[in-house]
Design an enzyme around this catalytic site. Sequence first.
Site, PDB file in Angstrom:
ATOM      1  N   ASP A 162     -74.003 -92.141 -82.930  1.00  0.00           N
ATOM      2  CA  ASP A 162     -73.530 -90.951 -82.194  1.00  0.00           C
ATOM      3  C   ASP A 162     -72.031 -90.982 -82.003  1.00  0.00           C
ATOM      4  OD1 ASP A 162     -76.008 -89.796 -79.815  1.00  0.00           O
ATOM      5  OD2 ASP A 162     -75.348 -89.160 -81.807  1.00  0.00           O
TER       6      ASP A 162
ATOM      7  N   HIS B 145     -64.472 -88.707 -72.321  1.00  0.00           N
ATOM      8  CA  HIS B 145     -65.599 -89.623 -72.078  1.00  0.00           C
ATOM      9  C   HIS B 145     -65.192 -91.090 -72.229  1.00  0.00           C
ATOM     10  CE1 HIS B 145     -68.229 -86.189 -71.993  1.00  0.00           C
ATOM     11  NE2 HIS B 145     -68.040 -85.901 -73.268  1.00  0.00           N
TER      12      HIS B 145
ATOM     13  N   GLY C 281     -69.251 -90.755 -76.387  1.00  0.00           N
ATOM     14  CA  GLY C 281     -69.200 -89.321 -76.656  1.00  0.00           C
ATOM     15  C   GLY C 281     -68.082 -88.855 -77.564  1.00  0.00           C
TER      16      GLY C 281
ATOM     17  N   ASP D  90     -63.975 -78.308 -70.507  1.00  0.00           N
ATOM     18  CA  ASP D  90     -64.872 -78.612 -71.626  1.00  0.00           C
ATOM     19  C   ASP D  90     -66.324 -78.308 -71.229  1.00  0.00           C
ATOM     20  OD1 ASP D  90     -64.586 -80.731 -74.229  1.00  0.00           O
ATOM     21  OD2 ASP D  90     -66.592 -80.626 -73.315  1.00  0.00           O
TER      22      ASP D  90
ATOM     23  N   HIS E 138     -68.735 -80.220 -71.538  1.00  0.00           N
ATOM     24  CA  HIS E 138     -69.341 -81.463 -71.042  1.00  0.00           C
ATOM     25  C   HIS E 138     -68.593 -81.995 -69.818  1.00  0.00           C
ATOM     26  CE1 HIS E 138     -70.481 -81.126 -75.304  1.00  0.00           C
ATOM     27  NE2 HIS E 138     -71.608 -81.712 -74.943  1.00  0.00           N
TER      28      HIS E 138
ATOM     29  N   ASP F  64     -65.760 -76.215 -76.634  1.00  0.00           N
ATOM     30  CA  ASP F  64     -67.162 -76.200 -77.076  1.00  0.00           C
ATOM     31  C   ASP F  64     -68.059 -75.328 -76.193  1.00  0.00           C
ATOM     32  OD1 ASP F  64     -67.625 -79.756 -76.179  1.00  0.00           O
ATOM     33  OD2 ASP F  64     -66.644 -78.102 -75.132  1.00  0.00           O
TER      34      ASP F  64
ATOM     35  N   TYR G 130     -66.437 -77.522 -81.723  1.00  0.00           N
ATOM     36  CA  TYR G 130     -67.006 -77.900 -83.016  1.00  0.00           C
ATOM     37  C   TYR G 130     -67.128 -76.719 -83.963  1.00  0.00           C
ATOM     38  CZ  TYR G 130     -67.432 -81.794 -79.992  1.00  0.00           C
ATOM     39  OH  TYR G 130     -67.096 -82.784 -79.094  1.00  0.00           O
TER      40      TYR G 130
HETATM   41  C1  LIG Z   1     -72.825 -87.864 -78.430  1.00  0.00           C
HETATM   42  N1  LIG Z   1     -73.001 -86.514 -77.950  1.00  0.00           N
HETATM   43  C2  LIG Z   1     -71.902 -85.756 -77.548  1.00  0.00           C
HETATM   44  C3  LIG Z   1     -70.959 -86.335 -76.721  1.00  0.00           C
HETATM   45  C4  LIG Z   1     -69.831 -85.602 -76.327  1.00  0.00           C
HETATM   46  C5  LIG Z   1     -69.624 -84.314 -76.757  1.00  0.00           C
HETATM   47  C6  LIG Z   1     -68.421 -83.548 -76.296  1.00  0.00           C
HETATM   48  O1  LIG Z   1     -68.015 -82.581 -76.894  1.00  0.00           O
HETATM   49  N2  LIG Z   1     -67.820 -83.946 -75.160  1.00  0.00           N
HETATM   50  O2  LIG Z   1     -66.773 -83.194 -74.670  1.00  0.00           O
HETATM   51  C7  LIG Z   1     -70.581 -83.735 -77.600  1.00  0.00           C
HETATM   52  C8  LIG Z   1     -71.702 -84.445 -77.987  1.00  0.00           C
HETATM   53  S1  LIG Z   1     -74.490 -85.945 -78.088  1.00  0.00           S
HETATM   54  O3  LIG Z   1     -75.443 -86.976 -78.021  1.00  0.00           O
HETATM   55  O4  LIG Z   1     -74.658 -84.906 -77.090  1.00  0.00           O
HETATM   56  C9  LIG Z   1     -74.517 -85.214 -79.578  1.00  0.00           C
HETATM   57  C10 LIG Z   1     -74.359 -85.802 -80.800  1.00  0.00           C
HETATM   58  C11 LIG Z   1     -74.392 -84.865 -81.852  1.00  0.00           C
HETATM   59  C12 LIG Z   1     -74.575 -83.563 -81.400  1.00  0.00           C
HETATM   60  C13 LIG Z   1     -74.627 -82.363 -82.155  1.00  0.00           C
HETATM   61  C14 LIG Z   1     -74.248 -82.350 -83.462  1.00  0.00           C
HETATM   62  C15 LIG Z   1     -74.308 -81.158 -84.145  1.00  0.00           C
HETATM   63  C16 LIG Z   1     -74.703 -80.015 -83.500  1.00  0.00           C
HETATM   64  C17 LIG Z   1     -75.060 -80.097 -82.154  1.00  0.00           C
HETATM   65  N3  LIG Z   1     -75.006 -81.243 -81.488  1.00  0.00           N
HETATM   66  S2  LIG Z   1     -74.704 -83.556 -79.707  1.00  0.00           S
HETATM   67 ZN   LIG Z   2     -67.476 -81.271 -75.013  1.00  0.00          ZN
END
Ligand SMILES: CN(c1ccc(C(=O)NO)cc1)S(=O)(=O)c1ccc(-c2ccccn2)s1
Ligand SMILES: [Zn+2]
Length: 379
Positions: free
Chosen positions: A103, A145, A153, A180, A182, A269, A308
């Site tokens: 991740d 994060h 993250g 953001d 998140h 996002d 994204y």
């Molecule tokens: C690690 N993750 C994060 C952590 C931080 C963020 C962020 O943008 N923080 O500001 C986004 C996803 S997670 O587990 O929620 C995800 C991993 C991959 C994700 C994903 C990938 C493609 C489309 C939608 N979601 S979410």
């Molecule tokens: Zn975010």
Amino acid sequence: DYDIKTENTRQRIRRVVYMHSREIVEAANKMIKVENRASLVSGLIESYGLHKYLRVTEPRPATFDELSIFHSGEFLEFLKSINDQDDEEKYTEEAQLYGLSYDCPAHTGVYDYVRLITGATVQAAEHLIDNMADAAINWFGGWHHGKKDSAAGFCYSNDIVLGILKLRERFSRVLYVDLDLHHGDGVEDAFCSTNKVLTLSVHKQAVGFYPGTGKVTDVGCGKGKYYAVNIPLKDGIQDTEFSTLVCRILVKIKEKFDPDVVVCQCGADGIIGDPMESFNLTQLSLGRCISTLLSWKLPILLLGGGGYNHANTARCWTYLTSIAVGRKLQNDIPEHKYLLEYGPDYELQITPGNKKNDNSKDYIQNLYHDVLYNINQMM
Ligand SMILES: CN(c1ccc(C(=O)NO)cc1)S(=O)(=O)c1ccc(-c2ccccn2)s1
Ligand SMILES: [Zn+2]
């Protein structure tokens, strides 16, 4: 040509430092979850000629010692050790220890990347300290994060914490605003027990949604109790509701906390069209928040973060840059290298979707009162 305006009618032009170099764009382009986003953002800003109104500043990499003001030596040594490895060898036991996983994968050159991105945020802060600028922008930063001794993250370091620690060398009260999608957990954790840094985060909160923290009852601890403010929201919130709620809370925080400097993470996002498919915002709501903060005429640091849908993130941060320099932009995206990314409309303004809004009027009203109650507990 001689300016015939008298001093008091001349509109005070804001001095805006913009952290940018080919090197940092190339490094930021390699970030796995936002590959090549940096080129789109800087390309769109340049296509509108905004760099003419910016003090473009080449960032220098942060040193190991600067990074260790927040991050642990072991974590930094580990990042350094994997910097030159190629991707396969990355998923070792040790890597998991430091938050690197599928991740949060580490790309080759991750230590070089961390030094450059974090150095840019710290240097932007230095420009505010030296009163060389009224506003400083680092769209390559905003990684909220990052933890003291681990990545998290998609954040390999926490440039925001290091930027705030730098600002604290000169300013006594720092307001941190996190727009953001998140929760800005890494920044809130770093400053949860101090009353010198007030962290405000507005974010989505839902079961199983990353990182899961940031409830309205999460108010900080010890001397920092009530100096962490959280605004948890549900899917589908739109511009007017979002910006009205956030700006009303910002005004209350200004009255109670009276900050000397502001840091704002402008993660994009939450904008409609993002793969996170959560909020239903356009760049206008972030613009209204930034305009409110700029109206306070305090030194301000603007940072990037999530986002994204790369074209919409570029639209958003270009729009915010134009607000910082006080220039209006034409709605047609100018002809430039990445024009095709903005099809089919080729317009700057993002059109809101018709996503269902899970935030009832009651929910927003009660949330506002709960947040106000917390702010009024502040000494
Ligand atoms: C690690 N993750 C994060 C952590 C931080 C963020 C962020 O943008 N923080 O500001 C986004 C996803 S997670 O587990 O929620 C995800 C991993 C991959 C994700 C994903 C990938 C493609 C489309 C939608 N979601 S979410
Ligand atoms: Zn975010």
